[in-house]
Design an enzyme around this catalytic site. Sequence first.
Site, PDB file in Angstrom:
ATOM      1  N   GLY A 138       0.772  -1.227   0.000  1.00 23.69           N
ATOM      2  CA  GLY A 138       0.000   0.000   0.000  1.00 23.69           C
ATOM      3  C   GLY A 138       0.805   1.280   0.000  1.00 23.69           C
ATOM      4  N   ASP A 182       0.396   3.378   4.227  1.00 19.36           N
ATOM      5  CA  ASP A 182      -0.569   4.177   3.479  1.00 19.36           C
ATOM      6  C   ASP A 182      -1.655   4.754   4.368  1.00 19.36           C
ATOM      7  OD1 ASP A 182      -1.616   1.671   3.988  1.00 19.36           O
ATOM      8  OD2 ASP A 182      -2.252   1.256   1.940  1.00 19.36           O
ATOM      9  N   ASP A 241      -5.908   2.629   9.957  1.00 19.85           N
ATOM     10  CA  ASP A 241      -7.338   2.328  10.010  1.00 19.85           C
ATOM     11  C   ASP A 241      -7.640   1.695  11.372  1.00 19.85           C
ATOM     12  OD1 ASP A 241      -9.933   1.403   9.613  1.00 19.85           O
ATOM     13  OD2 ASP A 241      -9.634   0.860   7.546  1.00 19.85           O
ATOM     14  N   LYS A 298      -7.651   7.494   9.550  1.00 15.52           N
ATOM     15  CA  LYS A 298      -9.115   7.517   9.672  1.00 15.52           C
ATOM     16  C   LYS A 298      -9.523   7.995  11.056  1.00 15.52           C
ATOM     17  CE  LYS A 298     -10.569   4.167   6.211  1.00 15.52           C
ATOM     18  NZ  LYS A 298     -11.306   2.934   5.913  1.00 15.52           N
ATOM     19  N   VAL A 305     -11.364   3.993   1.020  1.00 16.62           N
ATOM     20  CA  VAL A 305     -10.722   4.829  -0.001  1.00 16.62           C
ATOM     21  C   VAL A 305      -9.740   4.006  -0.830  1.00 16.62           C
ATOM     22  CG1 VAL A 305     -10.984   6.958   1.302  1.00 16.62           C
ATOM     23  CG2 VAL A 305      -8.948   5.569   1.644  1.00 16.62           C
ATOM     24  N   ARG A 356      -4.809   0.805  -7.403  1.00 18.11           N
ATOM     25  CA  ARG A 356      -3.575   1.346  -6.821  1.00 18.11           C
ATOM     26  C   ARG A 356      -2.966   2.423  -7.710  1.00 18.11           C
ATOM     27  NH1 ARG A 356      -2.063  -1.886  -2.512  1.00 18.11           N
ATOM     28  NH2 ARG A 356      -2.310  -4.127  -2.766  1.00 18.11           N
TER      29      ARG A 356
HETATM   30  P1  XMP Z   1      -5.287  -1.414   9.653  1.00 19.11           P
HETATM   31  O1  XMP Z   1      -6.751  -1.651   9.748  1.00 19.11           O
HETATM   32  O2  XMP Z   1      -4.457  -2.591  10.080  1.00 19.11           O
HETATM   33  O3  XMP Z   1      -5.084  -1.221   8.115  1.00 19.11           O
HETATM   34  O4  XMP Z   1      -4.877  -0.111  10.310  1.00 19.11           O
HETATM   35  C1  XMP Z   1      -3.900  -1.318   7.528  1.00 19.11           C
HETATM   36  C2  XMP Z   1      -3.995  -1.696   6.101  1.00 19.11           C
HETATM   37  O5  XMP Z   1      -5.326  -1.993   5.660  1.00 19.11           O
HETATM   38  C3  XMP Z   1      -5.545  -1.442   4.388  1.00 19.11           C
HETATM   39  N1  XMP Z   1      -6.663  -0.479   4.466  1.00 19.11           N
HETATM   40  C4  XMP Z   1      -7.266   0.084   3.438  1.00 19.11           C
HETATM   41  N2  XMP Z   1      -7.044  -0.032   2.127  1.00 19.11           N
HETATM   42  N3  XMP Z   1      -8.757   1.500   1.692  1.00 19.11           N
HETATM   43  C5  XMP Z   1      -7.798   0.669   1.265  1.00 19.11           C
HETATM   44  O6  XMP Z   1      -7.586   0.595   0.054  1.00 19.11           O
HETATM   45  C6  XMP Z   1      -9.076   1.680   2.985  1.00 19.11           C
HETATM   46  O7  XMP Z   1      -9.963   2.460   3.319  1.00 19.11           O
HETATM   47  C7  XMP Z   1      -8.265   0.925   3.904  1.00 19.11           C
HETATM   48  N4  XMP Z   1      -8.266   0.839   5.240  1.00 19.11           N
HETATM   49  C8  XMP Z   1      -7.273  -0.036   5.546  1.00 19.11           C
HETATM   50  C9  XMP Z   1      -4.251  -0.760   3.999  1.00 19.11           C
HETATM   51  O8  XMP Z   1      -3.486  -1.595   3.190  1.00 19.11           O
HETATM   52  C10 XMP Z   1      -3.555  -0.526   5.288  1.00 19.11           C
HETATM   53  O9  XMP Z   1      -2.148  -0.502   5.175  1.00 19.11           O
END
Ligand code: XMP
Length: 180
Positions: free
Chosen positions: A44, A98, A101, A130, A152, A164
């Site tokens: 990402g 990236d 979340d 987020k 997103v 991507r």
């Molecule tokens: P966490 O939930 O572990 O997320 O903080 C880490 C990875 O999850 C992917 N991620 C997303 N990818 N849109 C995406 O395309 C989103 O809204 C999103 N939220 C989480 C991402 O790879 C991130 O590094």
Amino acid sequence: MRHPGLQRVLFDEAAIAARLDEMAAGITAFYDGKPLTVLAILNGSLIFAADLLRRLPIPLRFESLGAASYRGAVSGGTVTFKGGLPPLAGRHALILDDILDTGCTLHAVRRKVLAEGGPLSVRTAVLLRKRKTRIEPFHAEYAGFEIDDEFVVGYGLDYDGRYRNLPVIGVLDPARRGGG
Ligand code: XMP
């Protein structure tokens, strides 16, 4: 410019570039004179890392680590790593990802870096953060943009491996989930 698959654009190329300039200035000021290893979490952060690195006019080493905690549009859960860590003893580590979340991925990466890498310090830079309650509370020292809890894509972020390569960051059209 139209971007098929996006419901709306959140950040266009000019907005991303301007924010990266600001982030790079802060990172440069902090790490100037320190032995720095930038560790990008793939896939990402690929485009974020490429654009940020070119704005850091200081000596650094670049490494990457494959990590995944993501199934379709639902984040969280078990984090799996692809590959090992580079040697970080005697160096300051800056993790790039990236998006922050649920916090699961960065929490696991940071723990691994501290336990196995033994760096002098660890900081984290994310392009997006987020606004939400995280499963794993996590503080990122550098964050590009705060966003609502929407799915997103673009600028390195994917949905099931797609989008991507979009040069902008936008909200995925809900109708595209599972097809499109
Ligand atoms: P966490 O939930 O572990 O997320 O903080 C880490 C990875 O999850 C992917 N991620 C997303 N990818 N849109 C995406 O395309 C989103 O809204 C999103 N939220 C989480 C991402 O790879 C991130 O590094």
